[in-house]
Design a protein around this motif. Structure first.
Motif, PDB file in Angstrom:
ATOM      1  N   LEU A 172       0.840  -1.200   0.000  1.00 34.34           N
ATOM      2  CA  LEU A 172       0.000   0.000   0.000  1.00 34.34           C
ATOM      3  C   LEU A 172       0.878   1.253   0.000  1.00 34.34           C
ATOM      4  CD1 LEU A 172      -2.667   1.606   0.382  1.00 34.34           C
ATOM      5  CD2 LEU A 172      -2.411   1.213   2.846  1.00 34.34           C
ATOM      6  N   ILE A 173       1.859   1.287   0.887  1.00 32.36           N
ATOM      7  CA  ILE A 173       2.761   2.437   0.971  1.00 32.36           C
ATOM      8  C   ILE A 173       3.528   2.619  -0.338  1.00 32.36           C
ATOM      9  CG2 ILE A 173       4.726   3.434   2.198  1.00 32.36           C
ATOM     10  CD1 ILE A 173       2.104   3.312   3.809  1.00 32.36           C
ATOM     11  N   ASN A 174       4.011   1.503  -0.872  1.00 32.09           N
ATOM     12  CA  ASN A 174       4.764   1.576  -2.135  1.00 32.09           C
ATOM     13  C   ASN A 174       3.909   2.118  -3.271  1.00 32.09           C
ATOM     14  OD1 ASN A 174       6.959   0.500  -0.820  1.00 32.09           O
ATOM     15  ND2 ASN A 174       6.680  -1.575  -1.598  1.00 32.09           N
ATOM     16  N   SER A 175       2.635   1.742  -3.275  1.00 29.64           N
ATOM     17  CA  SER A 175       1.741   2.223  -4.342  1.00 29.64           C
ATOM     18  C   SER A 175       1.509   3.725  -4.221  1.00 29.64           C
ATOM     19  CB  SER A 175       0.415   1.466  -4.306  1.00 29.64           C
ATOM     20  OG  SER A 175      -0.338   1.811  -3.168  1.00 29.64           O
ATOM     21  N   LEU A 176       1.476   4.229  -3.002  1.00 30.49           N
ATOM     22  CA  LEU A 176       1.291   5.666  -2.787  1.00 30.49           C
ATOM     23  C   LEU A 176       2.513   6.455  -3.241  1.00 30.49           C
ATOM     24  CD1 LEU A 176      -0.374   5.576   0.749  1.00 30.49           C
ATOM     25  CD2 LEU A 176      -1.492   6.143  -1.411  1.00 30.49           C
ATOM     26  N   MET A 177       3.667   5.816  -3.168  1.00 31.08           N
ATOM     27  CA  MET A 177       4.912   6.470  -3.571  1.00 31.08           C
ATOM     28  C   MET A 177       5.184   6.307  -5.065  1.00 31.08           C
ATOM     29  SD  MET A 177       7.108   5.154  -0.281  1.00 31.08           S
ATOM     30  CE  MET A 177       8.684   5.752  -0.885  1.00 31.08           C
ATOM     31  N   SER A 178       4.368   5.490  -5.728  1.00 32.15           N
ATOM     32  CA  SER A 178       4.567   5.206  -7.144  1.00 32.15           C
ATOM     33  C   SER A 178       3.757   6.171  -8.005  1.00 32.15           C
ATOM     34  CB  SER A 178       4.132   3.760  -7.420  1.00 32.15           C
ATOM     35  OG  SER A 178       4.259   3.445  -8.777  1.00 32.15           O
ATOM     36  N   ASP A 179       4.250   6.450  -9.190  1.00 26.79           N
ATOM     37  CA  ASP A 179       3.531   7.303 -10.142  1.00 26.79           C
ATOM     38  C   ASP A 179       2.498   6.448 -10.867  1.00 26.79           C
ATOM     39  OD1 ASP A 179       2.588   8.949 -12.106  1.00 26.79           O
ATOM     40  OD2 ASP A 179       4.543   9.391 -12.994  1.00 26.79           O
ATOM     41  N   PRO A 180       1.185   6.700 -10.643  1.00 29.70           N
ATOM     42  CA  PRO A 180       0.153   5.863 -11.262  1.00 29.70           C
ATOM     43  C   PRO A 180       0.179   5.886 -12.789  1.00 29.70           C
ATOM     44  CG  PRO A 180      -0.815   7.831 -10.293  1.00 29.70           C
ATOM     45  CD  PRO A 180       0.617   7.785  -9.841  1.00 29.70           C
ATOM     46  N   ALA A 181       0.803   6.916 -13.365  1.00 25.02           N
ATOM     47  CA  ALA A 181       0.852   7.020 -14.824  1.00 25.02           C
ATOM     48  C   ALA A 181       2.045   6.269 -15.416  1.00 25.02           C
ATOM     49  CB  ALA A 181       0.918   8.489 -15.234  1.00 25.02           C
ATOM     50  N   ALA A 182       2.976   5.864 -14.556  1.00 25.08           N
ATOM     51  CA  ALA A 182       4.170   5.169 -15.048  1.00 25.08           C
ATOM     52  C   ALA A 182       3.837   3.728 -15.399  1.00 25.08           C
ATOM     53  CB  ALA A 182       5.266   5.204 -13.984  1.00 25.08           C
ATOM     54  N   PRO A 183       4.483   3.183 -16.431  1.00 24.54           N
ATOM     55  CA  PRO A 183       4.198   1.808 -16.857  1.00 24.54           C
ATOM     56  C   PRO A 183       4.558   0.761 -15.803  1.00 24.54           C
ATOM     57  CG  PRO A 183       6.103   2.690 -18.021  1.00 24.54           C
ATOM     58  CD  PRO A 183       5.478   3.829 -17.298  1.00 24.54           C
ATOM     59  N   ASN A 184       5.534   1.077 -14.955  1.00 27.06           N
ATOM     60  CA  ASN A 184       5.961   0.122 -13.928  1.00 27.06           C
ATOM     61  C   ASN A 184       5.425   0.485 -12.543  1.00 27.06           C
ATOM     62  OD1 ASN A 184       7.468   2.419 -13.662  1.00 27.06           O
ATOM     63  ND2 ASN A 184       9.377   1.368 -13.155  1.00 27.06           N
ATOM     64  N   SER A 185       4.326   1.252 -12.513  1.00 25.42           N
ATOM     65  CA  SER A 185       3.763   1.675 -11.234  1.00 25.42           C
ATOM     66  C   SER A 185       3.249   0.464 -10.445  1.00 25.42           C
ATOM     67  CB  SER A 185       2.622   2.670 -11.452  1.00 25.42           C
ATOM     68  OG  SER A 185       1.555   2.059 -12.139  1.00 25.42           O
ATOM     69  N   ILE A 186       3.283   0.576  -9.135  1.00 22.91           N
ATOM     70  CA  ILE A 186       2.840  -0.502  -8.252  1.00 22.91           C
ATOM     71  C   ILE A 186       1.349  -0.348  -7.990  1.00 22.91           C
ATOM     72  CG2 ILE A 186       3.092  -1.525  -5.957  1.00 22.91           C
ATOM     73  CD1 ILE A 186       5.999  -0.451  -6.018  1.00 22.91           C
ATOM     74  N   SER A 187       0.599  -1.403  -8.250  1.00 25.22           N
ATOM     75  CA  SER A 187      -0.851  -1.362  -8.066  1.00 25.22           C
ATOM     76  C   SER A 187      -1.242  -2.121  -6.810  1.00 25.22           C
ATOM     77  CB  SER A 187      -1.554  -1.980  -9.288  1.00 25.22           C
ATOM     78  OG  SER A 187      -2.954  -2.048  -9.058  1.00 25.22           O
ATOM     79  N   TYR A 188      -1.943  -1.436  -5.910  1.00 28.01           N
ATOM     80  CA  TYR A 188      -2.430  -2.079  -4.679  1.00 28.01           C
ATOM     81  C   TYR A 188      -3.824  -2.658  -4.899  1.00 28.01           C
ATOM     82  CZ  TYR A 188      -3.787  -2.699   0.204  1.00 28.01           C
ATOM     83  OH  TYR A 188      -4.227  -3.227   1.401  1.00 28.01           O
ATOM     84  N   SER A 189      -4.667  -1.868  -5.562  1.00 33.56           N
ATOM     85  CA  SER A 189      -6.016  -2.324  -5.887  1.00 33.56           C
ATOM     86  C   SER A 189      -6.573  -1.430  -6.988  1.00 33.56           C
ATOM     87  CB  SER A 189      -6.927  -2.254  -4.654  1.00 33.56           C
ATOM     88  OG  SER A 189      -7.219  -0.901  -4.328  1.00 33.56           O
ATOM     89  N   PRO A 190      -7.500  -1.926  -7.803  1.00 38.46           N
ATOM     90  CA  PRO A 190      -8.111  -1.084  -8.845  1.00 38.46           C
ATOM     91  C   PRO A 190      -8.774   0.152  -8.255  1.00 38.46           C
ATOM     92  CG  PRO A 190      -8.619  -3.405  -9.230  1.00 38.46           C
ATOM     93  CD  PRO A 190      -7.963  -3.332  -7.879  1.00 38.46           C
ATOM     94  N   GLU A 191      -9.372  -0.006  -7.076  1.00 37.76           N
ATOM     95  CA  GLU A 191     -10.047   1.141  -6.449  1.00 37.76           C
ATOM     96  C   GLU A 191      -9.054   2.248  -6.117  1.00 37.76           C
ATOM     97  OE1 GLU A 191     -12.747   2.236  -2.496  1.00 37.76           O
ATOM     98  OE2 GLU A 191     -12.136   0.150  -2.870  1.00 37.76           O
ATOM     99  N   LEU A 192      -7.930   1.882  -5.516  1.00 37.58           N
ATOM    100  CA  LEU A 192      -6.929   2.894  -5.175  1.00 37.58           C
ATOM    101  C   LEU A 192      -6.300   3.465  -6.437  1.00 37.58           C
ATOM    102  CD1 LEU A 192      -5.354   4.449  -3.081  1.00 37.58           C
ATOM    103  CD2 LEU A 192      -3.729   2.556  -2.944  1.00 37.58           C
ATOM    104  N   ASP A 193      -6.063   2.629  -7.441  1.00 40.49           N
ATOM    105  CA  ASP A 193      -5.513   3.118  -8.713  1.00 40.49           C
ATOM    106  C   ASP A 193      -6.376   4.246  -9.273  1.00 40.49           C
ATOM    107  OD1 ASP A 193      -3.504   1.280  -8.530  1.00 40.49           O
ATOM    108  OD2 ASP A 193      -4.396  -0.134  -9.949  1.00 40.49           O
ATOM    109  N   GLN A 194      -7.678   4.038  -9.232  1.00 42.90           N
ATOM    110  CA  GLN A 194      -8.608   5.033  -9.778  1.00 42.90           C
ATOM    111  C   GLN A 194      -8.578   6.315  -8.956  1.00 42.90           C
ATOM    112  OE1 GLN A 194     -10.191   4.783 -12.663  1.00 42.90           O
ATOM    113  NE2 GLN A 194     -10.959   6.870 -12.383  1.00 42.90           N
TER     114      GLN A 194
END
Length: 237
Positions: free
Chosen positions: A43-65
């Motif tokens: 979860l923390i890693n996904s928050l630190m990741s750029d959602p637009a980047a191809p290698n972004s870390i996804s925690y859940s579809p809901e959080l991604d959105q």
């Protein structure tokens, strides 16, 4: 902007957590607790990741959105729900007698500055682990008692003798300049320096020292993370 500030502050706390646990004597959490820890870390890693980047870390579809929408209110609500779930899992297994759940809870409280939860922790299972030569338990107890100088130093030295490199490195600084003048000791600082070098190797020890100093000029400069946070907050005004 708020999300950016939050992520930067979280990043500082995460960097402290990673820095303090690297090179440590390996402590194995129970499988269930390790899974819960890994999930929260994701979860923390996904928050630190750029959602637009191809290698972004996804925690859940809901959080991604939510991250794509940059919906600050709903992101914070989501994080709080996940935090409550994580803490509920730890408390469930603490009640079932899993000492690694107690370790994970104290770790969480210390590294994420959740001071309001500190008084709720039963540290007796961690003290038992400390008495069983568990260096990480002793180090966490030292951090837990950081405002009680006697207990802090007792557990920090215990962790150092049990082989904790972060405790050994910290004791070098304590005896060199952090402790009150009457407690400082060049002899003890050198003792813990040699212990740390024996644990880490001289090259890695020097590398760690350079993280707190300007090695190019030889000038020592203690890192003050509070200034980093203050700078971030000022940039948002």
């Amino acid at each position: 902007m708020l999300r950016k500030i939050s992520i930067l502050i979280i990043s500082l706390f995460i960097s402290l957590m990673v820095h303090s646990t690297e090179n440590e004597i390996t402590y194995k959490f129970s499988p269930t607790i390790q899974i819960a820890k890994d999930k929260y870390q994701k979860l923390i890693n996904s928050l630190m990741s750029d959602p637009a980047a191809p290698n972004s870390i996804s925690y859940s579809p809901e959080l991604d959105q939510l991250l794509k929408e940059n919906n600050e209110v709903k992101i914070n609500q989501y994080i709080n729900v996940e935090k409550r779930k994580y803490l509920a899992t730890l408390n469930k297994y603490i009640l079932q007698g899993d000492p690694s759940a107690s370790m994970a809870l104290l770790e969480f409280v210390l590294f994420f500055k959740e001071t309001e939860l500190k008084s709720e922790i039963d540290i007796s299972p961690i003290e038992k682990l400390s008495d069983q030569n568990n260096a990480y338990a002793s180090y966490l107890l030292a951090r837990h008692f950081e405002y009680d100088p006697t207990k802090y130093l007792k557990f920090l030295e215990k962790a150092g003798e049990q082989g904790s490199p972060i405790a050994q490195r910290t004791l070098v600084d304590e005896y060199n300049f952090r402790l009150p003048k009457k407690l400082q000791s060049i002899k003890k600082a050198e003792y813990w320096k040699q212990k740390a070098i024996a644990s880490m190797g001289s090259d890695e020890y020097e590398e760690e020292i350079c993280k707190l100093a300007n090695c190019d000029t030889g000038e020592f400069e203690l890192v003050d993370f509070s200034k980093d946070i203050e700078k971030i907050l000022n940039q948002s005004k």
